[in-house]
Design a protein around this motif. Structure first.
Motif, PDB file in Angstrom:
ATOM      1  N   ALA A  66      19.810  36.921  30.742  1.00 13.81           N
ATOM      2  CA  ALA A  66      19.225  36.515  29.937  1.00 13.81           C
ATOM      3  C   ALA A  66      19.989  34.716  30.872  1.00 13.81           C
ATOM      4  O   ALA A  66      21.570  35.092  31.010  1.00 13.81           O
ATOM      5  N   VAL A  67      19.552  33.639  30.377  1.00 13.73           N
ATOM      6  CA  VAL A  67      19.913  32.235  30.693  1.00 13.73           C
ATOM      7  C   VAL A  67      20.105  31.499  29.574  1.00 13.73           C
ATOM      8  O   VAL A  67      19.390  30.996  28.818  1.00 13.73           O
ATOM      9  N   VAL A  68      21.604  30.887  29.260  1.00 14.22           N
ATOM     10  CA  VAL A  68      21.909  30.130  28.104  1.00 14.22           C
ATOM     11  C   VAL A  68      21.785  28.825  29.153  1.00 14.22           C
ATOM     12  O   VAL A  68      23.026  28.945  29.434  1.00 14.22           O
ATOM     13  N   ASP A  69      21.281  28.028  28.722  1.00 14.64           N
ATOM     14  CA  ASP A  69      22.452  26.764  29.121  1.00 14.64           C
ATOM     15  C   ASP A  69      22.460  26.834  29.991  1.00 14.64           C
ATOM     16  O   ASP A  69      23.966  26.261  31.044  1.00 14.64           O
ATOM     17  N   ASP A  70      21.684  26.833  31.268  1.00 13.43           N
ATOM     18  CA  ASP A  70      22.201  26.856  32.535  1.00 13.43           C
ATOM     19  C   ASP A  70      22.592  28.048  33.029  1.00 13.43           C
ATOM     20  O   ASP A  70      23.534  27.523  34.285  1.00 13.43           O
ATOM     21  N   ASN A  71      23.370  28.443  32.000  1.00 15.74           N
ATOM     22  CA  ASN A  71      23.961  29.745  33.154  1.00 15.74           C
ATOM     23  C   ASN A  71      23.677  30.748  32.880  1.00 15.74           C
ATOM     24  O   ASN A  71      22.694  31.530  32.149  1.00 15.74           O
ATOM     25  N   LEU A  72      23.740  32.107  33.685  1.00 12.03           N
ATOM     26  CA  LEU A  72      23.360  33.424  33.528  1.00 12.03           C
ATOM     27  C   LEU A  72      23.871  34.629  33.049  1.00 12.03           C
ATOM     28  O   LEU A  72      25.149  34.682  33.978  1.00 12.03           O
ATOM     29  N   TYR A  73      23.901  35.256  32.416  1.00 13.76           N
ATOM     30  CA  TYR A  73      23.757  36.180  31.404  1.00 13.76           C
ATOM     31  C   TYR A  73      23.477  37.603  31.554  1.00 13.76           C
ATOM     32  O   TYR A  73      22.531  38.071  31.719  1.00 13.76           O
ATOM     33  N   MET A  74      24.798  38.910  31.845  1.00 10.50           N
ATOM     34  CA  MET A  74      23.830  40.216  31.849  1.00 10.50           C
ATOM     35  C   MET A  74      24.949  41.158  31.504  1.00 10.50           C
ATOM     36  O   MET A  74      25.702  40.815  30.937  1.00 10.50           O
ATOM     37  N   LEU A  75      23.956  41.713  30.467  1.00 16.81           N
ATOM     38  CA  LEU A  75      24.250  43.093  29.483  1.00 16.81           C
ATOM     39  C   LEU A  75      24.796  44.324  30.830  1.00 16.81           C
ATOM     40  O   LEU A  75      23.784  44.733  30.979  1.00 16.81           O
ATOM     41  N   GLN A  76      25.650  44.515  31.187  1.00 20.36           N
ATOM     42  CA  GLN A  76      26.232  45.337  31.785  1.00 20.36           C
ATOM     43  C   GLN A  76      26.204  47.150  30.988  1.00 20.36           C
ATOM     44  O   GLN A  76      26.665  47.301  30.619  1.00 20.36           O
ATOM     45  N   THR A  77      25.234  47.679  31.178  1.00 19.67           N
ATOM     46  CA  THR A  77      24.992  48.335  29.611  1.00 19.67           C
ATOM     47  C   THR A  77      25.546  49.626  29.661  1.00 19.67           C
ATOM     48  O   THR A  77      25.931  50.124  28.706  1.00 19.67           O
ATOM     49  N   THR A  78      26.257  50.071  31.273  1.00 18.05           N
ATOM     50  CA  THR A  78      27.147  51.134  30.906  1.00 18.05           C
ATOM     51  C   THR A  78      28.786  51.424  30.213  1.00 18.05           C
ATOM     52  O   THR A  78      29.133  52.168  29.837  1.00 18.05           O
ATOM     53  N   LEU A  79      28.618  49.834  30.265  1.00 16.72           N
ATOM     54  CA  LEU A  79      30.015  49.868  29.726  1.00 16.72           C
ATOM     55  C   LEU A  79      30.124  48.424  28.927  1.00 16.72           C
ATOM     56  O   LEU A  79      31.361  48.263  28.427  1.00 16.72           O
ATOM     57  N   ASN A  80      28.616  48.239  28.563  1.00 15.74           N
ATOM     58  CA  ASN A  80      28.611  48.019  26.623  1.00 15.74           C
ATOM     59  C   ASN A  80      28.668  46.787  26.989  1.00 15.74           C
ATOM     60  O   ASN A  80      29.518  45.783  26.100  1.00 15.74           O
ATOM     61  N   GLU A  81      29.609  45.757  28.919  1.00 15.61           N
ATOM     62  CA  GLU A  81      29.990  44.290  28.220  1.00 15.61           C
ATOM     63  C   GLU A  81      28.962  42.909  28.818  1.00 15.61           C
ATOM     64  O   GLU A  81      27.713  43.515  29.474  1.00 15.61           O
ATOM     65  N   LEU A  82      29.785  42.127  28.572  1.00 17.22           N
ATOM     66  CA  LEU A  82      29.030  40.734  27.997  1.00 17.22           C
ATOM     67  C   LEU A  82      29.077  40.219  28.965  1.00 17.22           C
ATOM     68  O   LEU A  82      30.437  40.228  28.838  1.00 17.22           O
ATOM     69  N   ARG A  83      27.912  40.078  30.800  1.00 20.76           N
ATOM     70  CA  ARG A  83      29.153  38.994  31.367  1.00 20.76           C
ATOM     71  C   ARG A  83      28.209  38.008  32.290  1.00 20.76           C
ATOM     72  O   ARG A  83      26.894  37.995  31.081  1.00 20.76           O
ATOM     73  N   VAL A  84      28.923  36.752  32.172  1.00 21.99           N
ATOM     74  CA  VAL A  84      28.584  35.762  32.585  1.00 21.99           C
ATOM     75  C   VAL A  84      29.189  35.642  34.109  1.00 21.99           C
ATOM     76  O   VAL A  84      29.176  35.778  34.918  1.00 21.99           O
ATOM     77  N   TYR A  85      27.781  34.860  34.907  1.00 23.75           N
ATOM     78  CA  TYR A  85      27.523  34.709  36.364  1.00 23.75           C
ATOM     79  C   TYR A  85      28.453  33.040  36.709  1.00 23.75           C
ATOM     80  O   TYR A  85      27.941  32.297  36.435  1.00 23.75           O
ATOM     81  N   ASP A  86      28.714  33.761  38.104  1.00 25.03           N
ATOM     82  CA  ASP A  86      30.070  32.333  38.165  1.00 25.03           C
ATOM     83  C   ASP A  86      29.155  31.909  39.898  1.00 25.03           C
ATOM     84  O   ASP A  86      29.197  32.379  40.280  1.00 25.03           O
ATOM     85  N   ILE A  87      28.423  30.774  39.789  1.00 29.18           N
ATOM     86  CA  ILE A  87      27.467  31.081  40.717  1.00 29.18           C
ATOM     87  C   ILE A  87      27.397  30.526  42.327  1.00 29.18           C
ATOM     88  O   ILE A  87      27.857  30.531  42.973  1.00 29.18           O
ATOM     89  N   ASN A  88      29.317  29.804  42.454  1.00 25.96           N
ATOM     90  CA  ASN A  88      30.226  28.942  42.719  1.00 25.96           C
ATOM     91  C   ASN A  88      30.906  29.923  43.767  1.00 25.96           C
ATOM     92  O   ASN A  88      31.572  29.962  44.845  1.00 25.96           O
ATOM     93  N   THR A  89      31.153  31.186  43.067  1.00 30.01           N
ATOM     94  CA  THR A  89      32.122  32.373  43.235  1.00 30.01           C
ATOM     95  C   THR A  89      31.567  33.418  43.798  1.00 30.01           C
ATOM     96  O   THR A  89      31.866  34.619  44.675  1.00 30.01           O
ATOM     97  N   ASN A  90      30.738  33.549  43.085  1.00 28.31           N
ATOM     98  CA  ASN A  90      29.166  34.869  43.067  1.00 28.31           C
ATOM     99  C   ASN A  90      30.133  36.035  42.266  1.00 28.31           C
ATOM    100  O   ASN A  90      29.960  37.279  42.939  1.00 28.31           O
ATOM    101  N   ILE A  91      31.156  35.721  41.303  1.00 27.39           N
ATOM    102  CA  ILE A  91      32.019  36.880  40.747  1.00 27.39           C
ATOM    103  C   ILE A  91      30.752  36.647  38.985  1.00 27.39           C
ATOM    104  O   ILE A  91      30.598  35.597  38.826  1.00 27.39           O
ATOM    105  N   TRP A  92      31.262  38.138  38.575  1.00 27.89           N
ATOM    106  CA  TRP A  92      30.316  38.068  37.090  1.00 27.89           C
ATOM    107  C   TRP A  92      31.618  38.269  36.542  1.00 27.89           C
ATOM    108  O   TRP A  92      32.728  39.463  36.981  1.00 27.89           O
ATOM    109  N   LYS A  93      32.151  37.706  35.632  1.00 22.93           N
ATOM    110  CA  LYS A  93      32.731  37.684  34.629  1.00 22.93           C
ATOM    111  C   LYS A  93      33.042  37.925  33.345  1.00 22.93           C
ATOM    112  O   LYS A  93      31.842  37.833  32.992  1.00 22.93           O
ATOM    113  N   LYS A  94      33.524  39.282  32.857  1.00 20.43           N
ATOM    114  CA  LYS A  94      33.669  39.854  31.593  1.00 20.43           C
ATOM    115  C   LYS A  94      33.998  38.565  30.119  1.00 20.43           C
ATOM    116  O   LYS A  94      34.128  37.715  30.555  1.00 20.43           O
ATOM    117  N   VAL A  95      32.661  38.657  29.536  1.00 20.78           N
ATOM    118  CA  VAL A  95      33.118  37.808  28.857  1.00 20.78           C
ATOM    119  C   VAL A  95      33.134  38.419  26.763  1.00 20.78           C
ATOM    120  O   VAL A  95      32.242  37.563  25.925  1.00 20.78           O
TER     121      VAL A  95
END
Length: 172
Positions: A66-95
């Motif tokens: 899902a995209v909110v306020d020009d940020n990309l979020y993902m639900l990592q279903t296997t771990l029930n984790e919400l993550r946000v994508y850092d477009i500059n570092t190519n890293i998903w951060k758990k939030v």
């Protein structure tokens, strides 16, 4: 595109169209993504965009995004984790951790959508009676632990199937 893929997802983010996830013709899961820039009419390969995502079953759903306020979020279903994508570092951060059983049906029994400036998660609760619950939050990529609040006035009394095929969220 650089790679032909099936079961992938796409979204518009910061003026570009992103495609990621999916499988190749041999059903091997991709960890790379790609972005399309309309101004240059070109695709850019993003190596290892999903390198840290866990795939536990061949029948697992595509990434839930899902995209909110020009940020990309993902639900990592296997771990029930919400993550946000850092477009500059190519890293998903758990939030955060979602309060629904995202891993119960390999990610297929969950609705994860943006609704204006909010994230919306619909699924079954972790409790023993497994009722359908709706949670939402106004996410921020700078907050380390998002708090998803149960929304009591939506879907009151509704029973959703364990396997949700597709969902569209509209509001006025």
């Amino acid at each position: 595109m650089h790679k032909a893929r099936k079961f992938s997802l796409g979204c518009f983010l910061r003026g570009k169209f992103y495609v990621f996830g999916g499988r190749d013709d041999n059903d091997k899961h991709f960890t790379c993504g790609e972005s399309y820039d309309e101004t240059t009419d070109s695709w850019e390969l993003i190596p290892d965009m999903l390198k840290d995502m866990t795939v536990i079953a061949h029948s697992q759903s595509p990434p839930l995004i899902a995209v909110v306020d020009d940020n990309l979020y993902m639900l990592q279903t296997t771990l029930n984790e919400l993550r946000v994508y850092d477009i500059n570092t190519n890293i998903w951060k758990k939030v955060g951790v979602v309060p629904v059983s995202a891993n119960a049906a390999f990610g297929w029994g969950i609705v994860f959508k943006s609704m204006g400036n909010r994230l919306l998660v619909i699924g079954t609760s972790h409790s023993w009676h497994r009722k359908t619950v709706v949670h939402s939050c106004r996410p921020s990529p700078d907050v380390e632990e998002q708090h998803l609040e149960e929304t009591k006035h939506w879907c009151v009394g509704a029973e959703l199937p364990q396997f949700i095929y597709n969902c569209c969220v509209m509001f006025s």
